[in-house]
Design a protein around this motif. Structure first.
Motif, PDB file in Angstrom:
ATOM      1  N   PRO A 253      -9.855   7.113 -11.789  1.00  0.00           N
ATOM      2  CA  PRO A 253      -9.932   6.891 -10.488  1.00  0.00           C
ATOM      3  C   PRO A 253      -8.671   6.635  -9.612  1.00  0.00           C
ATOM      4  O   PRO A 253      -8.562   7.016  -8.422  1.00  0.00           O
ATOM      5  N   TYR A 254      -7.652   6.452 -10.439  1.00  0.00           N
ATOM      6  CA  TYR A 254      -6.381   6.167  -9.970  1.00  0.00           C
ATOM      7  C   TYR A 254      -5.865   7.441  -9.243  1.00  0.00           C
ATOM      8  O   TYR A 254      -5.257   7.471  -8.191  1.00  0.00           O
ATOM      9  N   PHE A 255      -5.951   8.521 -10.163  1.00  0.00           N
ATOM     10  CA  PHE A 255      -5.196   9.841  -9.685  1.00  0.00           C
ATOM     11  C   PHE A 255      -6.186  10.310  -8.816  1.00  0.00           C
ATOM     12  O   PHE A 255      -5.963  11.030  -7.741  1.00  0.00           O
ATOM     13  N   ASP A 256      -7.594  10.203  -8.752  1.00  0.00           N
ATOM     14  CA  ASP A 256      -8.586  10.815  -7.665  1.00  0.00           C
ATOM     15  C   ASP A 256      -7.999   9.949  -6.339  1.00  0.00           C
ATOM     16  O   ASP A 256      -8.137  10.584  -5.483  1.00  0.00           O
ATOM     17  N   ALA A 257      -7.766   8.791  -6.288  1.00  0.00           N
ATOM     18  CA  ALA A 257      -7.181   8.370  -5.015  1.00  0.00           C
ATOM     19  C   ALA A 257      -6.036   8.790  -4.544  1.00  0.00           C
ATOM     20  O   ALA A 257      -5.729   9.080  -3.612  1.00  0.00           O
ATOM     21  N   CYS A 258      -5.238   9.131  -5.625  1.00  0.00           N
ATOM     22  CA  CYS A 258      -3.869   9.777  -5.083  1.00  0.00           C
ATOM     23  C   CYS A 258      -3.890  10.910  -4.661  1.00  0.00           C
ATOM     24  O   CYS A 258      -3.420  11.055  -3.427  1.00  0.00           O
ATOM     25  N   ALA A 259      -5.043  11.905  -5.015  1.00  0.00           N
ATOM     26  CA  ALA A 259      -5.333  13.075  -4.489  1.00  0.00           C
ATOM     27  C   ALA A 259      -5.871  12.793  -2.928  1.00  0.00           C
ATOM     28  O   ALA A 259      -5.606  13.687  -2.085  1.00  0.00           O
ATOM     29  N   GLU A 260      -6.300  11.494  -2.514  1.00  0.00           N
ATOM     30  CA  GLU A 260      -6.867  11.254  -1.264  1.00  0.00           C
ATOM     31  C   GLU A 260      -5.747  10.577  -0.517  1.00  0.00           C
ATOM     32  O   GLU A 260      -6.063  10.187   0.719  1.00  0.00           O
ATOM     33  N   GLY A 261      -4.730  10.272  -0.986  1.00  0.00           N
ATOM     34  CA  GLY A 261      -3.479   9.648  -0.525  1.00  0.00           C
ATOM     35  C   GLY A 261      -3.622   8.232  -0.511  1.00  0.00           C
ATOM     36  O   GLY A 261      -3.007   7.630   0.580  1.00  0.00           O
ATOM     37  N   LYS A 262      -4.307   7.799  -1.612  1.00  0.00           N
ATOM     38  CA  LYS A 262      -4.431   6.148  -1.424  1.00  0.00           C
ATOM     39  C   LYS A 262      -3.566   5.881  -2.813  1.00  0.00           C
ATOM     40  O   LYS A 262      -4.040   6.193  -4.034  1.00  0.00           O
ATOM     41  N   LEU A 263      -2.777   4.778  -2.649  1.00  0.00           N
ATOM     42  CA  LEU A 263      -2.325   4.095  -3.987  1.00  0.00           C
ATOM     43  C   LEU A 263      -3.067   2.928  -4.208  1.00  0.00           C
ATOM     44  O   LEU A 263      -3.325   1.865  -3.551  1.00  0.00           O
ATOM     45  N   LEU A 264      -3.611   2.922  -5.355  1.00  0.00           N
ATOM     46  CA  LEU A 264      -4.550   1.901  -5.895  1.00  0.00           C
ATOM     47  C   LEU A 264      -3.759   0.975  -7.107  1.00  0.00           C
ATOM     48  O   LEU A 264      -2.808   1.365  -7.938  1.00  0.00           O
TER      49      LEU A 264
ATOM     50  N   GLN B  21      15.838  -1.805  -0.201  1.00  0.00           N
ATOM     51  CA  GLN B  21      15.578  -0.725   0.957  1.00  0.00           C
ATOM     52  C   GLN B  21      14.100  -0.858   1.199  1.00  0.00           C
ATOM     53  O   GLN B  21      13.174  -0.873   0.012  1.00  0.00           O
ATOM     54  N   LYS B  22      13.491  -0.686   2.360  1.00  0.00           N
ATOM     55  CA  LYS B  22      12.023  -0.621   2.413  1.00  0.00           C
ATOM     56  C   LYS B  22      11.673   1.007   2.394  1.00  0.00           C
ATOM     57  O   LYS B  22      12.449   1.753   3.008  1.00  0.00           O
ATOM     58  N   VAL B  23      10.343   1.133   1.671  1.00  0.00           N
ATOM     59  CA  VAL B  23      10.199   2.345   1.349  1.00  0.00           C
ATOM     60  C   VAL B  23       8.457   2.397   1.477  1.00  0.00           C
ATOM     61  O   VAL B  23       7.872   1.547   1.576  1.00  0.00           O
ATOM     62  N   LYS B  24       8.007   3.913   1.681  1.00  0.00           N
ATOM     63  CA  LYS B  24       6.497   3.890   1.674  1.00  0.00           C
ATOM     64  C   LYS B  24       6.126   5.044   0.836  1.00  0.00           C
ATOM     65  O   LYS B  24       6.973   5.819   0.609  1.00  0.00           O
ATOM     66  N   VAL B  25       4.922   5.112   0.582  1.00  0.00           N
ATOM     67  CA  VAL B  25       4.444   5.966  -0.371  1.00  0.00           C
ATOM     68  C   VAL B  25       4.221   7.392   0.224  1.00  0.00           C
ATOM     69  O   VAL B  25       3.682   7.388   1.163  1.00  0.00           O
ATOM     70  N   VAL B  26       4.613   8.499  -0.654  1.00  0.00           N
ATOM     71  CA  VAL B  26       4.205   9.565  -0.455  1.00  0.00           C
ATOM     72  C   VAL B  26       3.698  10.281  -1.754  1.00  0.00           C
ATOM     73  O   VAL B  26       3.895   9.517  -2.848  1.00  0.00           O
ATOM     74  N   PHE B  27       2.865  11.392  -1.600  1.00  0.00           N
ATOM     75  CA  PHE B  27       2.297  11.942  -2.850  1.00  0.00           C
ATOM     76  C   PHE B  27       2.765  13.188  -3.171  1.00  0.00           C
ATOM     77  O   PHE B  27       2.998  14.019  -2.487  1.00  0.00           O
TER      78      PHE B  27
ATOM     79  N   GLY C 278      -0.985  20.261 -10.526  1.00  0.00           N
ATOM     80  CA  GLY C 278      -1.803  19.678  -9.166  1.00  0.00           C
ATOM     81  C   GLY C 278      -2.094  18.592  -9.306  1.00  0.00           C
ATOM     82  O   GLY C 278      -2.876  18.186  -8.235  1.00  0.00           O
ATOM     83  N   ALA C 279      -1.872  17.527 -10.395  1.00  0.00           N
ATOM     84  CA  ALA C 279      -2.103  16.514 -10.183  1.00  0.00           C
ATOM     85  C   ALA C 279      -1.390  15.442  -9.007  1.00  0.00           C
ATOM     86  O   ALA C 279      -0.368  16.265  -8.839  1.00  0.00           O
ATOM     87  N   SER C 280      -2.000  14.570  -8.158  1.00  0.00           N
ATOM     88  CA  SER C 280      -0.892  13.951  -7.341  1.00  0.00           C
ATOM     89  C   SER C 280      -0.542  12.323  -7.969  1.00  0.00           C
ATOM     90  O   SER C 280      -1.199  11.954  -8.612  1.00  0.00           O
ATOM     91  N   VAL C 281       0.822  12.304  -7.687  1.00  0.00           N
ATOM     92  CA  VAL C 281       1.500  10.931  -8.226  1.00  0.00           C
ATOM     93  C   VAL C 281       2.075  10.369  -7.023  1.00  0.00           C
ATOM     94  O   VAL C 281       2.731  11.021  -6.290  1.00  0.00           O
ATOM     95  N   PRO C 282       2.101   9.135  -6.994  1.00  0.00           N
ATOM     96  CA  PRO C 282       2.831   8.516  -5.944  1.00  0.00           C
ATOM     97  C   PRO C 282       4.404   8.233  -6.118  1.00  0.00           C
ATOM     98  O   PRO C 282       4.759   7.970  -7.374  1.00  0.00           O
ATOM     99  N   MET C 283       4.980   8.677  -4.716  1.00  0.00           N
ATOM    100  CA  MET C 283       6.567   8.260  -5.045  1.00  0.00           C
ATOM    101  C   MET C 283       6.720   7.906  -3.641  1.00  0.00           C
ATOM    102  O   MET C 283       5.961   7.585  -3.016  1.00  0.00           O
ATOM    103  N   PHE C 284       7.919   7.425  -3.601  1.00  0.00           N
ATOM    104  CA  PHE C 284       8.356   6.547  -2.387  1.00  0.00           C
ATOM    105  C   PHE C 284       9.554   7.216  -1.442  1.00  0.00           C
ATOM    106  O   PHE C 284      10.295   7.741  -2.137  1.00  0.00           O
ATOM    107  N   THR C 285       9.611   7.116  -0.187  1.00  0.00           N
ATOM    108  CA  THR C 285      10.620   7.486   0.563  1.00  0.00           C
ATOM    109  C   THR C 285      10.899   6.378   1.621  1.00  0.00           C
ATOM    110  O   THR C 285      10.336   5.561   1.912  1.00  0.00           O
ATOM    111  N   PRO C 286      12.205   6.383   2.117  1.00  0.00           N
ATOM    112  CA  PRO C 286      12.621   5.412   2.884  1.00  0.00           C
ATOM    113  C   PRO C 286      11.682   5.243   4.122  1.00  0.00           C
ATOM    114  O   PRO C 286      11.216   6.105   4.620  1.00  0.00           O
ATOM    115  N   ALA C 287      11.190   3.774   4.616  1.00  0.00           N
ATOM    116  CA  ALA C 287      10.108   3.907   5.780  1.00  0.00           C
ATOM    117  C   ALA C 287      10.999   3.547   6.915  1.00  0.00           C
ATOM    118  O   ALA C 287      12.292   3.604   7.006  1.00  0.00           O
TER     119      ALA C 287
END
Lengths: 389, 133
Positions: free
Chosen positions: B21-32, B112-118, B124-133
């Protein structure tokens, strides 16, 4: 249970090779066992306890016990705590001896990461079923960047500098120049450390330990046997072991498990950090030493950088002589596990058998401390305190 | 001197039962993350039992996908390209291991403030990473 006075380290041996492409890992283990037995004045048939860790072929006891044909084992232990396993083994051996489970325990370590091309910048597969793996491996955590993240946070919270970290390497190099077996024998300066190539911010190449083949072994025996032998008496007096992790997400990378194992070991031994004449401190990286020196109580938390600066770890001139064999930073790091060699140099110091140029005068109490795993996510910690009798 | 973040091959996550479910959510752009309905604590990485009270009443919680860098390191040697490993403190509390991407690696700072990107792994699995907000 307290191990104070219950057992002695009676034999110690360090394999002289740093690259051993034509030795099998089993042969290295056995040669170390043989060397430690000869050092103690004991024979193979005296061994009734055997300890080894994940570096032993098969990561079990029976493969090496079979190779060495140890036939009378009454106590076995393959506890794997990574690089600090051997400190744990010595403590467990003392406990087993105190309980009457065995009389003479052998602990071996050996490996060939140098011949096998191992590096601290390689992603290591940690095997199946690891609960953390899916949430970490895509990000390429490697040994050096896991420690580098500790260093970066330590610098942020306490103002520790690269120059202060460099002093740890400088001190190790001052000692290594006297060790003919050391991989790196040239004395280096702070400038040379901070100007060496950046591997993973803020750790430079010379902030990192060597990759070496080799190994070591120790023999732990009950008091009656130790006193019947001809070697100087090295008594075990204190120990502590623990693990530290990520606390469910409440990650805190500025301290290590030494904050728990150190005080327990000192309490058991009935002494304090200022009583320690010599310390073997695990030096996978320069930051490892700074954090552990703080956690063990040799200085206040956050002041480790200041403590190690200006040569304070150098034997003869510094406040806390450390790793007088050159440590992992200059001498060796067999099997990528530095706990055994930390015990060996502490034993040499207590026996008065370190190189004369680095031998600490009246060295009657020594400490050895190790880590296993990586301070940047999950690690084991183990502390041993030993006294010359 | 700038070190622009470059795309690199990412290892596929080797999932254990319960992780999908965690990685399914990542594929939809959600971090759980996970939240315990007994003790109220949130945790990461996600577990079947709450690491604080051992309750099995743990549920997925969608994060805002924002946080600050707790610590980081740019690994400059050993890989095909430099990359930045980090722990990010999520606004919900837990710190998670990640990479900082899509920026100048030489400009990254603790705090530094950051926001999630996938980002996509090799298969082809999606994993959460971060970039400066």
């Amino acid at each position: 249970m307290s191990i104070k006075g219950k057992a002695y380290i009676v034999g110690a041996y360090e394999h002289p090779l740093r690259k051993a492409p034509n030795h099998s890992v089993s042969q290295l283990h056995a040669e170390c066992a043989k060397g430690a037995l000869e050092d103690a004045g004991l024979t193979k048939n005296d061994i009734d306890g055997y300890f080894c860790a994940g570096d032993a072929p098969g990561a079990n006891v029976w493969s090496m016990a079979n190779y060495m044909n140890l036939k009378q084992l009454k106590h076995v232990d393959s506890t794997d705590m990574g690089g600090c396993s051997y400190l744990v083994h010595v403590a467990h051996a003392a406990e087993a001896i105190a309980m009457g489970k065995c009389n003479v325990a052998l602990v071996t370590l050996a490996g060939r990461p140098n011949s096998e091309g191992s590096s601290g910048t390689q992603v290591r597969d940690r095997g199946a079923n690891m609960p953390d793996s899916p949430f970490e491996m895509p990000y390429s955590p490697v040994t050096v960047n896991l420690y580098a993240m500790c260093a970066m946070r330590h610098m942020h919270e306490y103002g520790t500098t690269s120059e202060q970290l460099a002093w740890v390497k400088v001190a190790a190099s001052h000692h290594a120049q006297h060790n003919p077996n050391a991989m790196l024998r040239n004395v280096v300066t702070v400038e040379e450390v901070v100007n060496s190539p950046m591997i993973s911010d803020p750790l430079h190449r010379l902030d990192c330990c060597v990759v070496s083949d080799g190994g070591g072994a120790v023999i732990v025996a009950k008091p009656e046997i130790a006193k019947s032998l001809k070697r100087p008496l090295v008594k075990l007096t204190g120990t502590g072991e623990s693990t530290k992790g990520q606390f469910g997400g409440n990650v805190d990378l500025v301290y290590s498990g030494a904050a728990w194992t150190g005080p327990r070991a000192f309490e058991m031994a009935g002494c304090k950090p200022s009583d320690i004449k010599y310390a073997s401190i695990y030096d996978s990286f320069t930051i490892t030493v700074v954090m552990q020196i703080e956690d063990l109580g040799f200085c206040k938390k956050g002041e480790g950088g200041k403590f190690v600066a200006d040569g304070n770890l150098i034997a003869g001139s510094g406040k806390l002589p450390f790793n007088t064999d050159g440590g992992g930073l200059c001498n060796n790091h067999p099997a990528n596990r530095g706990g055994m060699t930390k015990i060996l140099e502490a034993v040499r110091q207590l026996r008065g058998e370190a190189h004369p140029a680095v031998q600490v005068k009246n060295c009657n109490i020594a400490l050895a401390h190790g880590t296993g795993g990586a301070l940047g996510h999950r690690h084991g910690s183990a502390t041993l305190i030993m006294e010359r009798e | 001197m700038a070190t622009p973040a470059q795309d690199r091959k990412l290892r596929d996550p080797s999932l254990n039962p319960g992780d999908q479910p965690y990685f399914d959510a990542c594929a939809e752009g959600k971090l759980l993350i996970k939240k315990c309905s007994d003790c109220g604590e949130v945790h990461h990485y996600p577990r079947a039992l709450c690491p604080f009270c051992f309750s099995d009443k743990v549920n997925w919680l969608q994060t805002k996908g924002t946080g600050v860098i707790y610590t980081y390191s740019v690994t400059r040697r050993g890989g095909p390209v430099p990359y930045c490993i980090a722990y990010v403190t999520l606004d919900e509390g837990p710190k998670m291991m990640t990479n900082i991407v899509d920026c100048d690696l030489d400009g990254i700072k603790v705090g530094q403030k950051v926001k999630v990107v996938f980002k996509k792994t090799e298969n082809g699995a999606s994993v959460p990473m971060f970039t400066p907000a």
